[in-house]
Design a protein around this motif. Structure first.
Motif, PDB file in Angstrom:
ATOM      1  N   ASP A 153       0.815  -1.099   0.252  1.00 57.87           N
ATOM      2  CA  ASP A 153      -0.600  -0.023  -0.244  1.00 57.87           C
ATOM      3  C   ASP A 153       0.870   1.468  -0.010  1.00 57.87           C
ATOM      4  N   LEU A 154       1.935   1.412  -0.509  1.00 55.39           N
ATOM      5  CA  LEU A 154       2.865   2.447   0.042  1.00 55.39           C
ATOM      6  C   LEU A 154       3.013   3.331  -0.942  1.00 55.39           C
ATOM      7  N   TYR A 155       2.346   2.664  -2.956  1.00 56.03           N
ATOM      8  CA  TYR A 155       2.183   4.246  -3.289  1.00 56.03           C
ATOM      9  C   TYR A 155       0.785   4.337  -3.501  1.00 56.03           C
ATOM     10  N   LYS A 156      -0.253   4.318  -2.421  1.00 57.59           N
ATOM     11  CA  LYS A 156      -1.103   4.443  -2.553  1.00 57.59           C
ATOM     12  C   LYS A 156      -1.919   6.280  -1.488  1.00 57.59           C
ATOM     13  N   ARG A 157      -1.026   7.100  -0.555  1.00 57.77           N
ATOM     14  CA  ARG A 157      -1.313   7.572   0.780  1.00 57.77           C
ATOM     15  C   ARG A 157       0.061   8.657  -0.212  1.00 57.77           C
ATOM     16  N   HIS A 158      -0.677   9.775   0.080  1.00 60.36           N
ATOM     17  CA  HIS A 158       0.292  11.149   0.502  1.00 60.36           C
ATOM     18  C   HIS A 158       0.974  11.329   1.695  1.00 60.36           C
ATOM     19  N   TYR A 159       2.464  11.806   1.599  1.00 60.27           N
ATOM     20  CA  TYR A 159       2.942  11.775   3.087  1.00 60.27           C
ATOM     21  C   TYR A 159       3.003  13.338   3.075  1.00 60.27           C
ATOM     22  N   ASP A 160       2.987  14.164   4.131  1.00 58.12           N
ATOM     23  CA  ASP A 160       2.646  15.765   3.793  1.00 58.12           C
ATOM     24  C   ASP A 160       5.085  15.922   4.054  1.00 58.12           C
ATOM     25  N   SER A 161       5.816  15.193   4.478  1.00 56.03           N
ATOM     26  CA  SER A 161       6.206  15.394   5.773  1.00 56.03           C
ATOM     27  C   SER A 161       7.015  13.828   5.786  1.00 56.03           C
ATOM     28  N   ALA A 162       9.116  13.564   5.570  1.00 51.41           N
ATOM     29  CA  ALA A 162       9.544  12.102   5.887  1.00 51.41           C
ATOM     30  C   ALA A 162       9.039  11.682   7.572  1.00 51.41           C
ATOM     31  N   ILE A 163       8.731  13.093   8.343  1.00 55.59           N
ATOM     32  CA  ILE A 163       8.445  12.431   9.625  1.00 55.59           C
ATOM     33  C   ILE A 163       7.498  11.615   9.910  1.00 55.59           C
ATOM     34  N   GLU A 164       6.322  12.831   8.851  1.00 55.07           N
ATOM     35  CA  GLU A 164       5.045  11.155   8.688  1.00 55.07           C
ATOM     36  C   GLU A 164       5.083  10.123   8.499  1.00 55.07           C
ATOM     37  N   ALA A 165       5.794   9.894   7.096  1.00 55.58           N
ATOM     38  CA  ALA A 165       6.225   8.877   6.244  1.00 55.58           C
ATOM     39  C   ALA A 165       7.194   7.561   6.976  1.00 55.58           C
ATOM     40  N   LEU A 166       7.203   7.858   8.171  1.00 56.73           N
ATOM     41  CA  LEU A 166       8.232   7.278   9.095  1.00 56.73           C
ATOM     42  C   LEU A 166       6.837   5.972   9.586  1.00 56.73           C
ATOM     43  N   SER A 167       5.618   6.199   9.663  1.00 57.63           N
ATOM     44  CA  SER A 167       4.482   5.062   9.750  1.00 57.63           C
ATOM     45  C   SER A 167       4.837   3.896   8.254  1.00 57.63           C
ATOM     46  N   THR A 168       4.860   4.356   7.747  1.00 55.40           N
ATOM     47  CA  THR A 168       5.435   2.794   6.494  1.00 55.40           C
ATOM     48  C   THR A 168       6.557   2.103   6.793  1.00 55.40           C
ATOM     49  N   LEU A 169       7.539   2.364   7.737  1.00 57.50           N
ATOM     50  CA  LEU A 169       8.263   1.615   8.067  1.00 57.50           C
ATOM     51  C   LEU A 169       7.510   0.481   9.192  1.00 57.50           C
ATOM     52  N   LYS A 170       6.403   0.297   9.769  1.00 56.83           N
ATOM     53  CA  LYS A 170       5.154  -0.239   9.859  1.00 56.83           C
ATOM     54  C   LYS A 170       6.249  -1.717  11.390  1.00 56.83           C
ATOM     55  N   GLY A 171       7.247  -0.677  11.357  1.00 54.89           N
ATOM     56  CA  GLY A 171       7.655  -2.331  12.648  1.00 54.89           C
ATOM     57  C   GLY A 171       8.556  -2.812  11.841  1.00 54.89           C
ATOM     58  N   ARG A 172       9.357  -3.090  11.468  1.00 52.56           N
ATOM     59  CA  ARG A 172       9.851  -3.743  10.317  1.00 52.56           C
ATOM     60  C   ARG A 172      11.182  -3.726  10.856  1.00 52.56           C
ATOM     61  N   ASN A 173      11.556  -5.582  11.370  1.00 53.98           N
ATOM     62  CA  ASN A 173      12.930  -5.680  11.534  1.00 53.98           C
ATOM     63  C   ASN A 173      14.068  -5.532  10.886  1.00 53.98           C
ATOM     64  N   LEU A 174      15.504  -5.124  11.336  1.00 50.88           N
ATOM     65  CA  LEU A 174      16.429  -5.507  10.611  1.00 50.88           C
ATOM     66  C   LEU A 174      16.529  -6.423  10.300  1.00 50.88           C
ATOM     67  N   LEU A 175      17.434  -6.935   9.407  1.00 46.77           N
ATOM     68  CA  LEU A 175      17.953  -7.607   8.888  1.00 46.77           C
ATOM     69  C   LEU A 175      19.143  -8.251   9.560  1.00 46.77           C
ATOM     70  N   SER A 176      20.078  -6.840  10.210  1.00 46.35           N
ATOM     71  CA  SER A 176      21.299  -7.168  10.547  1.00 46.35           C
ATOM     72  C   SER A 176      21.447  -6.519  11.025  1.00 46.35           C
ATOM     73  N   SER A 177      22.497  -6.234  11.813  1.00 46.99           N
ATOM     74  CA  SER A 177      23.133  -5.126  12.659  1.00 46.99           C
ATOM     75  C   SER A 177      23.523  -4.364  12.245  1.00 46.99           C
ATOM     76  N   PRO A 178      23.519  -3.247  12.995  1.00 41.78           N
ATOM     77  CA  PRO A 178      24.310  -1.660  12.002  1.00 41.78           C
ATOM     78  C   PRO A 178      25.587  -1.347  12.074  1.00 41.78           C
ATOM     79  N   GLY A 179      26.008  -1.800  10.744  1.00 45.97           N
ATOM     80  CA  GLY A 179      27.835  -1.812  10.347  1.00 45.97           C
ATOM     81  C   GLY A 179      27.699  -2.078   9.947  1.00 45.97           C
ATOM     82  N   GLU A 180      27.190  -3.616   9.900  1.00 57.05           N
ATOM     83  CA  GLU A 180      27.487  -5.404   9.874  1.00 57.05           C
ATOM     84  C   GLU A 180      27.918  -5.625   8.724  1.00 57.05           C
ATOM     85  N   LYS A 181      26.443  -5.675   7.760  1.00 61.07           N
ATOM     86  CA  LYS A 181      26.209  -5.758   6.147  1.00 61.07           C
ATOM     87  C   LYS A 181      25.933  -4.734   5.094  1.00 61.07           C
ATOM     88  N   TYR A 182      26.015  -5.070   4.003  1.00 64.13           N
ATOM     89  CA  TYR A 182      25.312  -4.412   2.919  1.00 64.13           C
ATOM     90  C   TYR A 182      23.718  -5.232   2.366  1.00 64.13           C
TER      91      TYR A 182
END
Length: 482
Positions: A153-182
């Motif tokens: 549903d990413l392409y269906k809603r307009h976000y007025d700011s990047a901070i508002e768009a943080l809701s699209t992260l939807k609590g997703r988990n990290l694939l690896s620890s920060p700095g570990e992998k590309y």
């Protein structure tokens, strides 16, 4: 009285002579520019035919001056609206290096610490994201994932700011620890945009225009707003065997820094030159943008073709020249911006379809024509050719019209492979070639299904080659008429 008349005559004549001299110089420069532009237009027009992409726009800026701005094809097929200098195209992931440069400006002002945890700037974030640094976000080693099934549903809603768009992260988990992998991630750039807004205390819709005004004074890049598209915005197209079909505009406001900007090629190339010039005058900015980023294990981030700095990719073109760049692909767009820092040259290529391409090689081919002062050669004295690739050999006639020559019926495994891409009708059998002499040797440019490729002379007369992939070589030998 005679002496007075002589002085008056000199006073009257001298400015006229000076103006004429300046005019002559200007005409010569314009002539040189138009010759280069004519070559680019020929190449791009053939590329429209070969790929089925409706429109291209290319701009080249050298030492601050636009030395070429060329467009071909149509930005609106239904209305037959031609692509032109003011046509606006999606930048796709080229947006990332504009966002990265905005963040670098904050760092130069002492407002952003590139290696500080982003939790310092965005305390409202889920705590699992707090340890990530801005540098890790921009080099794709934050652990953030790219698009996932939950993004339907990413392409269906307009976000007025990047901070508002943080809701699209939807609590997703990290694939690896920060700095570990590309892990390439546009969602990481959603976070980066929010960092920009938090520090600047302005939405990106306010800070981006101000940034562009400071850096280039141009009208674009702009944030694409599909609710009210800017004038001259190109339609979007997809390619199939039945040709190009129009696509709907989907929202990109969920990640403005990731893929949400649009621009003209001329304005984008001018932005690229400003990056070259400002980083040359500011060693700290240069070091931030273009020093390699390392994982926590000490490995430089990148691929076999480039390393990653502060969002920018650093590598070499096919002649060993240093380049900084980024490419992009999204529905209705394929794009690239390439900087030649040591030559003070910037080239932007934009198009209005997502096509399979070697767009980096294409940019190098077009830029090197200018950098090497290449001059077109007539191929009509050549009668036949021999081609080879990966133990596959072919030969045939060189067919020429008034302004174009082709490798007729070239069917090595290389061209058979090329025919698998960007299907827009019957497979290609005759491949357009252009010959040039230059300060750095003769070359052939071949227009094909994935772009424009340079084959360099091997030292023997009319014997040219190019490395394909990691190790394979495609060669063409031209055989003159007896």
């Amino acid at each position: 009285m005679k002496q007075l008349l002589t002085v008056l005559l000199l006073v009257l004549v001298w400015p006229t002579h000076a103006q004429a001299s300046n005019g002559d110089a200007s005409n010569h420069e314009q002539s040189q520019r138009s010759q280069y532009e004519q070559e680019l237009f020929k190449l791009l027009s053939r590329l429209n035919e070969m790929t089925g992409v409706p429109a291209y726009s290319v701009a080249v800026v050298h030492k601050g001056s636009t030395v070429a701005s060329v467009s071909s094809g149509f930005t609106n097929l239904e209305k037959k609206e031609k692509s032109h200098r003011e046509s606006i195209f999606r930048l796709a992931s080229v947006s990332k290096i504009i966002g990265a440069t905005m963040l670098a400006e904050l760092a130069m002002e002492g407002k952003l610490k590139p290696d500080a945890p982003i939790g310092e700037y965005l305390p409202q974030l889920d705590r699992k994201y707090h340890p990530i640094s801005t540098r890790q976000l921009l080099a794709h080693i934050s652990g953030m994932p790219h698009y996932q099934a939950k993004d339907y549903d990413l392409y269906k809603r307009h976000y007025d700011s990047a901070i508002e768009a943080l809701s699209t992260l939807k609590g997703r988990n990290l694939l690896s620890s920060p700095g570990e992998k590309y892990h390439y991630s546009s969602h990481g750039y959603t976070l980066a945009g929010a960092v920009q807004e938090s520090i600047s205390t302005m939405s990106l819709s306010e800070s981006l225009p101000a940034f562009v005004a400071r850096w280039t004074g141009r009208k674009t890049p702009i944030i694409e707003d599909i609710r009210n598209l800017a004038p001259n915005t190109s339609k979007l197209y997809s390619l199939s065997s039945s040709g190009a079909s129009e696509e709907e505009f989907g929202e990109k406001s969920y990640s403005v820094f990731g893929a949400g900007l649009s621009a003209t090629a001329a304005d984008l190339a001018q932005f690229g030159y400003q990056v070259i010039d400002r980083s040359h005058r500011n060693p700290a900015l240069k070091a931030l943008l273009f020093s390699p980023t390392y994982t926590t294990a000490g490995t430089a981030v990148g691929t076999a073709k480039y390393q990653l700095g502060f969002g920018w990719r650093m590598g070499e073109d096919f002649q060993g020249r240093k380049v900084y760049h980024h490419a992009g692909s999204t529905p209705g767009a394929r794009s690239i911006l390439v900087l030649y820092p040591e030559e003070a040259l910037s080239i932007a290529i934009l198009s209005n379809a997502s096509w399979v391409s070697a767009i980096d090689e294409m940019a190098y081919s077009l830029a090197s024509l200018y950098l090497d002062s290449a001059k077109a050669r007539d191929l009509k004295s050549q009668a036949r050719y021999k081609a080879s690739f990966d133990e596959s050999n072919g030969s045939g006639e060189i067919k020429c019209t008034d302004d174009q020559c082709y490798l007729a019926n070239e069917s090595t495994s290389f061209t058979r492979w090329l025919n698998k891409f960007n299907a827009n009708g019957k497979p290609v059998t005759d491949w357009p070639i252009y010959a040039y002499s230059s300060e750095r040797g003769d070359r052939l440019l071949m227009v094909n299904k994935v772009g424009i490729r340079t084959l360099l002379a091997n030292g023997d007369a009319d014997h040219y080659s190019s490395t394909i992939g990691k190790s394979k070589t495609y060669t063409i030998q031209l055989i003159p008429q007896q």
